[in-house]
Design a protein around this motif. Structure first.
Motif, PDB file in Angstrom:
ATOM      1  N   MET A   1       0.849  -1.167   0.000  1.00  0.00           N
ATOM      2  CA  MET A   1       0.000   0.000   0.000  1.00  0.00           C
ATOM      3  C   MET A   1       0.898   1.234   0.000  1.00  0.00           C
ATOM      4  N   THR A   2       0.358   2.356  -0.395  1.00  0.00           N
ATOM      5  CA  THR A   2       1.126   3.589  -0.504  1.00  0.00           C
ATOM      6  C   THR A   2       0.698   4.578   0.566  1.00  0.00           C
ATOM      7  N   ILE A   3       1.696   5.163   1.225  1.00  0.00           N
ATOM      8  CA  ILE A   3       1.447   6.257   2.165  1.00  0.00           C
ATOM      9  C   ILE A   3       2.316   7.444   1.732  1.00  0.00           C
ATOM     10  N   THR A   4       1.983   8.619   2.228  1.00  0.00           N
ATOM     11  CA  THR A   4       2.815   9.795   1.994  1.00  0.00           C
ATOM     12  C   THR A   4       3.462  10.177   3.317  1.00  0.00           C
ATOM     13  N   ALA A   5       4.790  10.189   3.335  1.00  0.00           N
ATOM     14  CA  ALA A   5       5.531  10.603   4.523  1.00  0.00           C
ATOM     15  C   ALA A   5       5.937  12.064   4.344  1.00  0.00           C
ATOM     16  N   LEU A   6       5.632  12.886   5.337  1.00  0.00           N
ATOM     17  CA  LEU A   6       6.016  14.294   5.347  1.00  0.00           C
ATOM     18  C   LEU A   6       7.135  14.458   6.370  1.00  0.00           C
ATOM     19  N   PHE A   7       8.246  15.064   5.969  1.00  0.00           N
ATOM     20  CA  PHE A   7       9.406  15.198   6.839  1.00  0.00           C
ATOM     21  C   PHE A   7       9.618  16.647   7.235  1.00  0.00           C
ATOM     22  N   PHE A   8       9.904  16.857   8.509  1.00  0.00           N
ATOM     23  CA  PHE A   8      10.141  18.196   9.043  1.00  0.00           C
ATOM     24  C   PHE A   8      11.520  18.259   9.695  1.00  0.00           C
ATOM     25  N   ALA A   9      12.123  19.450   9.650  1.00  0.00           N
ATOM     26  CA  ALA A   9      13.386  19.771  10.331  1.00  0.00           C
ATOM     27  C   ALA A   9      14.469  18.746   9.990  1.00  0.00           C
ATOM     28  N   SER A  10      15.062  18.109  11.003  1.00  0.00           N
ATOM     29  CA  SER A  10      16.198  17.211  10.760  1.00  0.00           C
ATOM     30  C   SER A  10      15.822  16.018   9.878  1.00  0.00           C
ATOM     31  N   TYR A  11      14.576  15.599   9.906  1.00  0.00           N
ATOM     32  CA  TYR A  11      14.162  14.498   9.028  1.00  0.00           C
ATOM     33  C   TYR A  11      14.225  14.940   7.571  1.00  0.00           C
ATOM     34  N   ALA A  12      13.771  16.140   7.273  1.00  0.00           N
ATOM     35  CA  ALA A  12      13.862  16.668   5.903  1.00  0.00           C
ATOM     36  C   ALA A  12      15.324  16.827   5.500  1.00  0.00           C
ATOM     37  N   ASP A  13      16.169  17.251   6.428  1.00  0.00           N
ATOM     38  CA  ASP A  13      17.598  17.394   6.128  1.00  0.00           C
ATOM     39  C   ASP A  13      18.224  16.054   5.776  1.00  0.00           C
ATOM     40  N   VAL A  14      17.957  15.028   6.565  1.00  0.00           N
ATOM     41  CA  VAL A  14      18.553  13.708   6.333  1.00  0.00           C
ATOM     42  C   VAL A  14      18.087  13.112   5.006  1.00  0.00           C
ATOM     43  N   PHE A  15      16.791  13.221   4.709  1.00  0.00           N
ATOM     44  CA  PHE A  15      16.259  12.601   3.498  1.00  0.00           C
ATOM     45  C   PHE A  15      16.331  13.512   2.273  1.00  0.00           C
ATOM     46  N   GLY A  16      16.700  14.778   2.487  1.00  0.00           N
ATOM     47  CA  GLY A  16      16.876  15.693   1.364  1.00  0.00           C
ATOM     48  C   GLY A  16      15.591  16.057   0.655  1.00  0.00           C
ATOM     49  N   ARG A  17      14.493  15.934   1.359  1.00  0.00           N
ATOM     50  CA  ARG A  17      13.184  16.288   0.788  1.00  0.00           C
ATOM     51  C   ARG A  17      12.178  16.449   1.909  1.00  0.00           C
ATOM     52  N   SER A  18      11.078  17.094   1.606  1.00  0.00           N
ATOM     53  CA  SER A  18      10.057  17.316   2.633  1.00  0.00           C
ATOM     54  C   SER A  18       8.925  16.296   2.580  1.00  0.00           C
ATOM     55  N   GLN A  19       8.859  15.517   1.509  1.00  0.00           N
ATOM     56  CA  GLN A  19       7.851  14.458   1.463  1.00  0.00           C
ATOM     57  C   GLN A  19       8.295  13.362   0.522  1.00  0.00           C
ATOM     58  N   MET A  20       7.718  12.169   0.735  1.00  0.00           N
ATOM     59  CA  MET A  20       8.074  11.025  -0.072  1.00  0.00           C
ATOM     60  C   MET A  20       6.909  10.038  -0.072  1.00  0.00           C
ATOM     61  N   GLU A  21       6.565   9.555  -1.239  1.00  0.00           N
ATOM     62  CA  GLU A  21       5.600   8.463  -1.345  1.00  0.00           C
ATOM     63  C   GLU A  21       6.342   7.179  -0.993  1.00  0.00           C
ATOM     64  N   MET A  22       5.732   6.354  -0.148  1.00  0.00           N
ATOM     65  CA  MET A  22       6.384   5.120   0.287  1.00  0.00           C
ATOM     66  C   MET A  22       5.434   3.940   0.146  1.00  0.00           C
ATOM     67  N   GLU A  23       5.991   2.825  -0.268  1.00  0.00           N
ATOM     68  CA  GLU A  23       5.255   1.565  -0.297  1.00  0.00           C
ATOM     69  C   GLU A  23       5.560   0.825   0.998  1.00  0.00           C
ATOM     70  N   VAL A  24       4.527   0.454   1.727  1.00  0.00           N
ATOM     71  CA  VAL A  24       4.684  -0.312   2.968  1.00  0.00           C
ATOM     72  C   VAL A  24       3.743  -1.511   2.907  1.00  0.00           C
ATOM     73  N   PRO A  25       4.098  -2.603   3.588  1.00  0.00           N
ATOM     74  CA  PRO A  25       3.216  -3.779   3.580  1.00  0.00           C
ATOM     75  C   PRO A  25       1.876  -3.484   4.257  1.00  0.00           C
ATOM     76  N   ASN A  26       0.822  -4.137   3.791  1.00  0.00           N
ATOM     77  CA  ASN A  26      -0.478  -4.026   4.452  1.00  0.00           C
ATOM     78  C   ASN A  26      -0.322  -4.403   5.916  1.00  0.00           C
ATOM     79  N   GLY A  27      -0.987  -3.657   6.788  1.00  0.00           N
ATOM     80  CA  GLY A  27      -0.929  -3.931   8.216  1.00  0.00           C
ATOM     81  C   GLY A  27       0.252  -3.298   8.926  1.00  0.00           C
ATOM     82  N   SER A  28       1.065  -2.515   8.213  1.00  0.00           N
ATOM     83  CA  SER A  28       2.213  -1.850   8.846  1.00  0.00           C
ATOM     84  C   SER A  28       1.733  -0.862   9.898  1.00  0.00           C
ATOM     85  N   THR A  29       2.534  -0.709  10.949  1.00  0.00           N
ATOM     86  CA  THR A  29       2.213   0.237  12.010  1.00  0.00           C
ATOM     87  C   THR A  29       3.116   1.467  11.920  1.00  0.00           C
ATOM     88  N   VAL A  30       2.746   2.483  12.670  1.00  0.00           N
ATOM     89  CA  VAL A  30       3.571   3.685  12.768  1.00  0.00           C
ATOM     90  C   VAL A  30       4.972   3.319  13.264  1.00  0.00           C
TER      91      VAL A  30
END
Length: 80
Positions: A1-30
């Motif tokens: 399934m697809t989720i949208t991850a939004l990154f703020f502050a140091s997370y955006a710095d590490v990943f070099g972007r403020s958001q990313m579409e991600m594929e995660v397995p069904n039933g994944s938790t936070v």
């Protein structure tokens, strides 16, 4: 399934972007998503305990994600 991850502050710095579409397995938790994101940071620069709203509501690590969820990852804030 697809989720949208939004990154703020140091997370955006590490990943070099403020958001990313991600594929995660069904039933994944936070918590599983956070562990996956930490594994993508080999230099261990990410704060270990971010605030995580899912669809603009704060979520617990055991909350199950659903297709299309928007997951924000916000470093903890300290102030005085």
């Amino acid at each position: 399934m697809t989720i949208t991850a939004l990154f703020f502050a140091s997370y955006a710095d590490v990943f070099g972007r403020s958001q990313m579409e991600m594929e995660v397995p069904n039933g994944s938790t936070v918590g599983e998503l956070l562990r996956h994101l930490q594994s993508l940071d080999p230099e261990r620069r990410l704060p270990p305990a971010p605030l995580v709203p899912v669809n603009e509501r704060y979520a617990r690590p055991d909350q199950v994600l659903r297709h299309g969820d928007e997951v924000a990852v916000i470093p903890p804030v300290a102030g005085g």
